[in-house]
Enzyme design. Structure first.
Site, PDB file in Angstrom:
ATOM      1  N   ASP A  81     136.779  41.241 -13.235  1.00 57.67           N
ATOM      2  CA  ASP A  81     137.003  40.988 -14.618  1.00 57.67           C
ATOM      3  C   ASP A  81     138.400  41.599 -15.248  1.00 57.67           C
ATOM      4  O   ASP A  81     139.160  41.006 -15.928  1.00 57.67           O
ATOM      5  CB  ASP A  81     135.938  41.559 -15.596  1.00 57.67           C
ATOM      6  CG  ASP A  81     135.728  41.177 -16.895  1.00 57.67           C
ATOM      7  OD1 ASP A  81     136.495  40.432 -17.591  1.00 57.67           O
ATOM      8  OD2 ASP A  81     134.854  41.920 -17.756  1.00 57.67           O
ATOM      9  N   THR A  82     138.494  43.041 -15.140  1.00 61.24           N
ATOM     10  CA  THR A  82     139.615  43.726 -16.002  1.00 61.24           C
ATOM     11  C   THR A  82     140.982  43.014 -15.705  1.00 61.24           C
ATOM     12  O   THR A  82     141.923  42.756 -16.400  1.00 61.24           O
ATOM     13  CB  THR A  82     139.722  45.142 -15.696  1.00 61.24           C
ATOM     14  OG1 THR A  82     138.274  45.714 -16.140  1.00 61.24           O
ATOM     15  CG2 THR A  82     140.670  45.810 -16.298  1.00 61.24           C
ATOM     16  N   HIS A 140     131.326  45.902  -7.019  1.00 61.51           N
ATOM     17  CA  HIS A 140     131.633  45.836  -8.529  1.00 61.51           C
ATOM     18  C   HIS A 140     133.012  46.445  -8.698  1.00 61.51           C
ATOM     19  O   HIS A 140     133.489  47.402  -7.818  1.00 61.51           O
ATOM     20  CB  HIS A 140     130.553  46.418  -9.394  1.00 61.51           C
ATOM     21  CG  HIS A 140     129.305  45.471  -9.629  1.00 61.51           C
ATOM     22  ND1 HIS A 140     129.011  44.877 -10.935  1.00 61.51           N
ATOM     23  CD2 HIS A 140     128.566  44.918  -8.820  1.00 61.51           C
ATOM     24  CE1 HIS A 140     128.093  44.036 -10.848  1.00 61.51           C
ATOM     25  NE2 HIS A 140     127.652  44.282  -9.444  1.00 61.51           N
ATOM     26  N   GLY A 141     133.472  46.410 -10.156  1.00 63.35           N
ATOM     27  CA  GLY A 141     134.850  47.129 -10.277  1.00 63.35           C
ATOM     28  C   GLY A 141     135.976  46.437  -9.039  1.00 63.35           C
ATOM     29  O   GLY A 141     136.609  47.516  -8.895  1.00 63.35           O
ATOM     30  N   GLY A 200     137.017  48.878 -14.710  1.00 63.06           N
ATOM     31  CA  GLY A 200     138.131  49.065 -15.612  1.00 63.06           C
ATOM     32  C   GLY A 200     139.202  49.566 -14.507  1.00 63.06           C
ATOM     33  O   GLY A 200     139.278  49.549 -13.311  1.00 63.06           O
ATOM     34  N   ASN A 220     133.209  41.249  -7.570  1.00 66.46           N
ATOM     35  CA  ASN A 220     133.205  41.194  -9.287  1.00 66.46           C
ATOM     36  C   ASN A 220     134.795  41.407  -9.473  1.00 66.46           C
ATOM     37  O   ASN A 220     134.926  42.743  -9.444  1.00 66.46           O
ATOM     38  CB  ASN A 220     132.382  41.851  -9.842  1.00 66.46           C
ATOM     39  CG  ASN A 220     131.122  41.556  -9.642  1.00 66.46           C
ATOM     40  OD1 ASN A 220     130.740  40.549  -8.651  1.00 66.46           O
ATOM     41  ND2 ASN A 220     129.886  41.861 -10.460  1.00 66.46           N
ATOM     42  N   ASP A 244     125.705  38.845 -15.277  1.00 70.96           N
ATOM     43  CA  ASP A 244     126.292  40.083 -14.795  1.00 70.96           C
ATOM     44  C   ASP A 244     125.533  41.158 -15.395  1.00 70.96           C
ATOM     45  O   ASP A 244     125.569  41.232 -16.889  1.00 70.96           O
ATOM     46  CB  ASP A 244     127.715  40.035 -14.779  1.00 70.96           C
ATOM     47  CG  ASP A 244     128.735  41.115 -14.307  1.00 70.96           C
ATOM     48  OD1 ASP A 244     128.070  41.619 -13.227  1.00 70.96           O
ATOM     49  OD2 ASP A 244     129.694  41.377 -15.043  1.00 70.96           O
ATOM     50  N   SER A 304     138.847  45.205  -9.722  1.00 70.68           N
ATOM     51  CA  SER A 304     140.037  45.046 -10.384  1.00 70.68           C
ATOM     52  C   SER A 304     140.703  46.480  -9.956  1.00 70.68           C
ATOM     53  O   SER A 304     140.214  47.556 -10.276  1.00 70.68           O
ATOM     54  CB  SER A 304     140.009  45.105 -11.803  1.00 70.68           C
ATOM     55  OG  SER A 304     139.688  43.890 -12.400  1.00 70.68           O
TER      56      SER A 304
END
Ligand code: G3H
Ligand code: ZN
Length: 284
Positions: free
Chosen positions: A232-233, A208-209, A181, A230, A82, A211
Site C-alpha cells: 500500500d504505502t 503484510h507491510g 508503512g 500486500n 483487507d 512496502s
C-alpha cells in the site's frame, strides 16, 4: 472476467513458487493503475480495500469500480477485504460481492481469534469466498523494542499450525518482522521463524507491510512460502509524489485529470515492478 476467489490464484502461486500482489485501492485512478499494470505484465492480481477505504469511497463504489475493471480485464482479478476487524464488515463485503475477505482477529486472545475466524470461514466458504486469517501482531524488528515484547508479537509457529488447522482459512498472515508503512532503516526479518512456520503449516503465507522490504528479502520470503504480498504505502507514495510534482511545477493547474493522471501513471509503473519482483508476471 468476473472476480475470481483469491485462493485460486494464491494457491497456484504457492505451488509454483511465486507471489500474487495484493494492492490497496480507494479510488478510480488507483484501480486503473493496478489493472493496467497487471494486464501489461499478464499477471493475476488482488485488489484489496481496507475498512478505511470502504468508509472513504463507499462499498458500492469500491465494488463497482473493481468489478468494472475486472470484467474488462483479460487477467484474473480478485476483490479482497483487507484487515476486516468485525463480523458485520466481513458479512457486508461478502454480500456486496467481494471474492475474498480477511478477518483480522490478531488483537484478540488466540481462542477468540480461532472461534471468530472459523465462524467466518464456514459462512464464506459456503458461498465460494476465500478467507485470510491473521495470527501474531505486525511489529517491525527494531532496536528500541524489548525482546520479550517482540517475541510476544511475532507469530508462534506451533500456534500458527493450530490456527490454520482449526479455522480452515485459505491463507494466513503471520508476523515475522514486517510492519505497515515505511521502515526506519533496513527491515530485519526473522526468516528462521518463517521457515519453522512453513514446516508446520501447509497453506500459503501472506506478507503484510510489503512496502520498503528489500528485493532480496522479498525473494527469500517467497521461497519460504509467502504467496500473497500486500503493498500500500509504496503505491501511495508513487502516486502522490507524481501528483505533487505537477502541482509544484504548475501551481495554477486546476484540471484534476492533469494532476491525478500522472499519479496513476507513476503508480502503474511501481505496480509493474512489484509484479515482476514477485514472479507473477506471465502467470495469468
Ligand atoms: O494490509 C496492507 C498492507 O499490509 C500494506 O502495508 O502499507 O506497508 O505496504 P504497507
Ligand atoms: Zn496489512
Amino acid at each position: 472476467m468476473s472476480f475470481v476467489p483469491a485462493h485460486e490464484i494464491v494457491q497456484r502461486a504457492y505451488r509454483d513458487g511465486y507471489a500474487v500482489g495484493a494492492f490497496n485501492v480507494n479510488n478510480m485512478e488507483i484501480v486503473q493503475a493496478i489493472i493496467e499494470a497487471a494486464e501489461a505484465e499478464r499477471a493475476p492480481v488482488i485488489l484489496q480495500a481496507s475498512q478505511g477505504a470502504i468508509k472513504y469511497a463507499g462499498i458500492r463504489y469500491i465494488v463497482a469500480l473493481a468489478r468494472t475493471a475486472a470484467e474488462a480485464a483479460s487477467v484474473p482479478v480478485a476483490l479482497h477485504l483487507d484487515h476486516g476487524t468485525d463480523f458485520e464488515q466481513v458479512m457486508a463485503c461478502i454480500r456486496y460481492g467481494f471474492s475474498s475477505v480477511m478477518y483480522d482477529g490478531s488483537h484478540h486472545p488466540l481462542e477468540e481469534n480461532i472461534a471468530e475466524t472459523a465462524r467466518i470461514v464456514e459462512i464464506a466458504h459456503a458461498v465460494g469466498v476465500s478467507v485470510e486469517g491473521e495470527i501474531g501482531r505486525l511489529v517491525g524488528i527494531e532496536d528500541d523494542i524489548a525482546v520479550s515484547e517482540l517475541e510476544a508479537a511475532l507469530t508462534d509457529p506451533e500456534q500458527a499450525a493450530r490456527f490454520a488447522r482449526e479455522t480452515g482459512i485459505d491463507f494466513m498472515a503471520v508476523a515475522f518482522g514486517t510492519r505497515h508503512g515505511f521502515y526506519k532503516g533496513e527491515p530485519r526479518l526473522d526468516f528462521d521463524r518463517l521457515r519453522r512456520i512453513r514446516e508446520l503449516v501447509s497453506i500459503p503465507i501472506v506478507m503484510h507491510g510489503g512496502s520498503g522490504v528489500p528485493d532480496s528479502h522479498v525473494r527469500k520470503a517467497i521461497e519460504l512460502g509467502v504467496a500473497k504480498i500486500n503493498i500500500d504505502t509504496e503505491l501511495r507514495h508513487a502516486f502522490v509524489t507524481a501528483a505533487r510534482q505537477v502541482m509544484e511545477a504548475r501551481p495554477d493547474e486546476i484540471d484534476p485529470r492533469k494532476i491525478l493522471g500522472p499519479g496513476r501513471d507513476a503508480m502503474r509503473e511501481r505496480v509493474r515492478e512489484k509484479i515482476r519482483l514477485f514472479g507473477s508476471a506471465g502467470k495469468a
